[in-house]
Design a protein around this motif. Structure first.
Motif, short mmCIF file in Angstrom:
data_model
loop_
_atom_site.label_atom_id
_atom_site.label_comp_id
_atom_site.label_asym_id
_atom_site.label_seq_id
_atom_site.Cartn_x
_atom_site.Cartn_y
_atom_site.Cartn_z
N SER A 93 83.32 6.77 -98.66
CA SER A 93 83.44 6.98 -100.32
C SER A 93 83.84 8.23 -100.97
CB SER A 93 82.51 6.23 -101.03
OG SER A 93 81.40 6.65 -100.64
N GLY A 94 83.60 9.15 -100.09
CA GLY A 94 83.90 10.49 -100.88
C GLY A 94 85.44 11.04 -100.46
N PRO A 95 85.52 12.42 -100.45
CA PRO A 95 86.77 13.01 -100.05
C PRO A 95 87.17 12.63 -98.72
CG PRO A 95 85.34 14.65 -101.03
CD PRO A 95 84.41 13.29 -100.66
N VAL A 98 89.69 9.79 -98.44
CA VAL A 98 91.13 10.18 -98.63
C VAL A 98 91.83 10.70 -97.48
CG1 VAL A 98 92.59 11.60 -99.94
CG2 VAL A 98 90.50 10.88 -101.20
N THR A 99 91.10 11.45 -96.65
CA THR A 99 91.77 11.90 -95.43
C THR A 99 92.00 10.62 -94.37
OG1 THR A 99 90.66 13.99 -95.70
CG2 THR A 99 91.28 13.32 -93.58
N MET A 100 90.87 9.84 -94.31
CA MET A 100 91.16 8.70 -93.43
C MET A 100 92.39 7.76 -93.69
SD MET A 100 90.40 7.26 -90.70
CE MET A 100 88.95 8.14 -90.11
N MET A 118 92.77 -0.66 -94.87
CA MET A 118 91.63 -0.01 -94.96
C MET A 118 90.85 -0.48 -96.17
SD MET A 118 90.87 3.90 -94.64
CE MET A 118 90.14 4.66 -95.98
N GLN A 119 89.71 -0.84 -95.75
CA GLN A 119 88.68 -1.00 -96.90
C GLN A 119 87.64 -0.20 -96.87
OE1 GLN A 119 87.29 -5.05 -97.62
NE2 GLN A 119 86.04 -4.79 -98.96
N ILE A 120 86.88 0.57 -98.04
CA ILE A 120 86.03 1.45 -98.18
C ILE A 120 84.79 0.74 -98.72
CG2 ILE A 120 85.39 3.47 -98.93
CD1 ILE A 120 87.91 4.81 -98.69
N ILE A 121 83.79 0.66 -98.11
CA ILE A 121 82.54 0.09 -98.82
C ILE A 121 81.41 0.97 -98.79
CG2 ILE A 121 80.91 -1.98 -98.41
CD1 ILE A 121 83.01 -3.00 -96.70
N PRO A 122 80.78 1.15 -99.95
CA PRO A 122 79.75 2.39 -99.79
C PRO A 122 78.56 1.87 -98.86
CG PRO A 122 80.38 1.74 -102.09
CD PRO A 122 81.20 0.69 -101.47
N TRP A 123 78.01 3.17 -98.33
CA TRP A 123 77.24 2.99 -97.17
C TRP A 123 75.91 2.01 -97.44
CZ3 TRP A 123 79.25 3.70 -92.81
CH2 TRP A 123 79.94 4.69 -92.35
N ASN A 124 75.70 2.24 -99.00
CA ASN A 124 74.28 1.39 -99.31
C ASN A 124 74.60 -0.05 -99.13
OD1 ASN A 124 75.96 1.36 -101.59
ND2 ASN A 124 74.36 1.45 -103.03
N THR A 125 75.56 -0.46 -99.11
CA THR A 125 75.95 -1.90 -99.02
C THR A 125 76.83 -2.40 -97.69
OG1 THR A 125 77.74 -2.03 -100.25
CG2 THR A 125 75.75 -2.37 -101.49
N TYR A 126 77.25 -1.23 -96.99
CA TYR A 126 77.97 -1.50 -95.88
C TYR A 126 77.72 -2.49 -94.89
CZ TYR A 126 81.38 0.05 -92.24
OH TYR A 126 82.06 -0.13 -91.22
N TYR A 127 76.64 -2.09 -94.23
CA TYR A 127 76.06 -3.02 -93.23
C TYR A 127 75.46 -4.34 -93.77
CZ TYR A 127 76.20 1.33 -90.37
OH TYR A 127 76.80 2.32 -89.83
N ALA A 383 88.61 15.92 -88.67
CA ALA A 383 87.98 17.10 -88.68
C ALA A 383 87.92 17.75 -89.95
CB ALA A 383 88.26 18.13 -87.50
N GLY A 384 89.28 18.10 -90.45
CA GLY A 384 89.49 18.64 -91.85
C GLY A 384 88.63 18.02 -93.05
N ALA A 385 88.18 16.73 -92.78
CA ALA A 385 87.45 16.14 -94.04
C ALA A 385 85.98 16.69 -93.79
CB ALA A 385 87.55 14.83 -93.93
N GLY A 386 85.44 17.42 -92.78
CA GLY A 386 84.15 17.97 -92.72
C GLY A 386 83.62 17.42 -91.50
N GLN A 387 83.96 17.35 -90.35
CA GLN A 387 83.46 16.88 -88.99
C GLN A 387 83.99 17.72 -87.87
OE1 GLN A 387 81.64 14.23 -89.09
NE2 GLN A 387 82.02 13.62 -91.13
N CYS A 388 83.12 17.54 -86.77
CA CYS A 388 83.45 18.22 -85.59
C CYS A 388 84.24 17.16 -84.72
CB CYS A 388 82.26 18.75 -84.75
SG CYS A 388 81.69 20.10 -85.81
N PRO A 389 85.36 17.19 -84.03
CA PRO A 389 85.92 16.38 -83.26
C PRO A 389 85.04 16.36 -81.94
CG PRO A 389 87.36 18.46 -83.36
CD PRO A 389 86.20 18.37 -84.38
#
Length: 464
Positions: A93-95, A98-100, A118-127, A383-389
């Motif tokens: 749900s953050g930046p 947008v990358t995904m 693609m549907q983005i669901i905030p983590w607090n209700t995701y599961y 990875a550009g969104a803040g992850q390590c591949p």
């Protein structure tokens, strides 16, 4: 962190679940998931003052699970209309979302006959939504699952094994970083493909380091203490105006310290608590010694804000937070591997797993796998969104090395440690979090607190 649901929402959910149970619609394989998602693992296992109340809630949940075990079968999606749009769910749900989104759009352009919504669901209700979708229909064809959740869903029979598709695609185990790849397995069956890794990372304020005459980020305990002491400033009255270090998140920081000392919350077999082991106690006592000298008491989000606004010189957080720092005006920061505080090199980490729900038709399953492989193949963009591949070829590419923060974090991938696999690790972590806060904030004796928490963790594990 999962938020507790309101009483009215819980009552509505209870009525809905009861009705579906009476109709025979809730599958046996998802009963436990529904119960724990409904009650909320972190609301069940809250803070130190509520241990007994939370254990009673657990017993009620487990009793309810046992009374529902006459209902069987995972919701069959093999009869879903092949023209129904393919769906991809995640909690970005953050930046990073947008990358995904851009990656998915690129896939759709190249694959017009198997487009994904693609549907983005905030983590607090995701599961909640994933679990109910699996139980009642409407689940996605591909979804993101945080690695700690995979054993819970795999153990419930809710995930599609992907090992055969993985082998036929030409991918090999050695194409991936070992720890993230192996974490996609449960009981020797592959259920998830890692998209990334998010190791705990040291963030430091470059300007403060220069002003203190510190040339590089610390790599070991002594360098860390020397730097933190130089960076902690007090006014004429002794009040701290700048801290050398702050605990941005107690859970991932404490697990990293325990990993480095050879401890953990539970053993690798997931059979008993090791929270009260000498190694785990040594780790928390080390952190406890920082409080009031080079670091304040744990402050959660405030600690992170203190780093962003120049009131703390160092924090440790996941690499996924780098985008937040990059958006902070005037902040000159660097990223580095976590220092070695204990006898061994280690850092906390996790992954986003790409998973397929059980019950797809062969055609939809094939399309789901092709989509998963595309996301993995294009993980440099992610990875550009803040992850390590975790694809070795991407890690070794010159393009990835240009992402300075992510590259520094990735230097830890050979020794990153994930939390032990267990279907109840979320509930176990709740007990550990409460114990750590009792020690670090209330200054209670670690041995006494950890022995109490360990007994409760053992009681939970024995019920498995």
């Amino acid at each position: 962190m999962k938020r507790a649901k309101s009483r009215s929402t819980r009552c509505q959910n209870t009525r809905l679940i009861r009705c579906r149970v009476m109709e025979g619609d809730i599958p046996e394989s998802l009963i436990a998931l529904l119960i724990f998602e409904h009650l909320g693992p972190y609301s069940i296992f809250g803070r130190a003052a509520a241990f007994e109340r939370e254990m009673k809630a657990l017993r009620r949940a487990m009793l309810l699970a046992l009374t529902l075990l006459s209902i069987g079968g995972c919701k069959d999606r093999s009869q879903v209309d092949e023209n129904t749009p393919l769906r991809f769910w995640n909690g970005f749900s953050g930046p990073d979302g947008v990358t995904m989104e851009a990656i998915v759009e690129s896939y759709n352009e190249k694959n017009p006959n198997s487009k994904f919504d693609m549907q983005i669901i905030p983590w607090n209700t995701y599961y909640d939504k994933v679990t109910l979708g699996m139980a009642f229909g409407g689940a996605p064809d591909v979804f993101i699952m945080q690695v700690s959740r995979l054993p819970q869903y795999a153990d419930a029979g809710a995930l599609e094994p992907i090992g055969e598709m993985f082998q036929k695609s030409g991918l090999k185990a050695e194409d991936f970083v070992e720890t993230p790849y192996k974490s996609g397995f449960w009981k020797e069956v592959q259920y998830g493909l890692p998209l990334d890794c998010w190791p705990l990372t040291l963030y430091y304020n470059k300007k403060m380091f220069r002003e203190a005459g510190i040339e590089k980020p610390p790599t070991n305990l002594q360098e860390f203490l020397d730097a933190a002491q130089k960076l902690t400033k007090r006014d004429a009255n002794g009040k701290v105006t700048q801290w050398g270090f702050a605990l941005a998140e107690v859970h991932n920081n404490l697990v990293a310290f325990m990993d480095q000392h050879g401890g953990n919350i539970i053993d690798e077999a997931g059979k008993r608590s090791t929270l009260n082991s000498p190694e785990s106690l040594a780790a928390v006592r080390q952190v406890q010694s920082f409080i009031g000298k080079i670091a304040p008491e744990p402050q959660g989000a405030n600690a992170w804000d203190n780093f962003k606004t120049g009131r703390a010189a160092m924090v440790m957080q996941g690499i996924y937070m780098i985008a937040d720092l990059q958006g902070q005006k005037g902040l000159e920061f660097g990223a580095a591997p976590v220092p070695q505080f204990g006898p061994k090199k280690a850092t906390w980490g996790g992954s986003h797993m790409l998973c397929i729900p059980k019950g797809l038709s062969p055609s939809r399953k094939e399309k789901a796998w092709n989509f998963i492989k595309y996301l993995s193949d294009n993980s440099l963009r992610w990875a550009g969104a803040g992850q390590c591949p975790v694809r070795v070829s991407v890690l070794n590419s010159p393009e990835f090395r240009k992402l300075e923060g992510q590259y520094q974090a990735s230097r830890q991938l050979s020794y990153v440690q994930y939390e032990p696999q267990s279907p109840v690790i979320g509930q176990v972590a709740g007990f550990a979090d409460a114990a750590w806060e009792a020690v670090l904030m209330n200054k209670e004796d670690p041995k006494t607190v950890f022995e109490t928490a360990s007994r409760r963790i053992d009681a939970l594990l024995e019920r498995r």
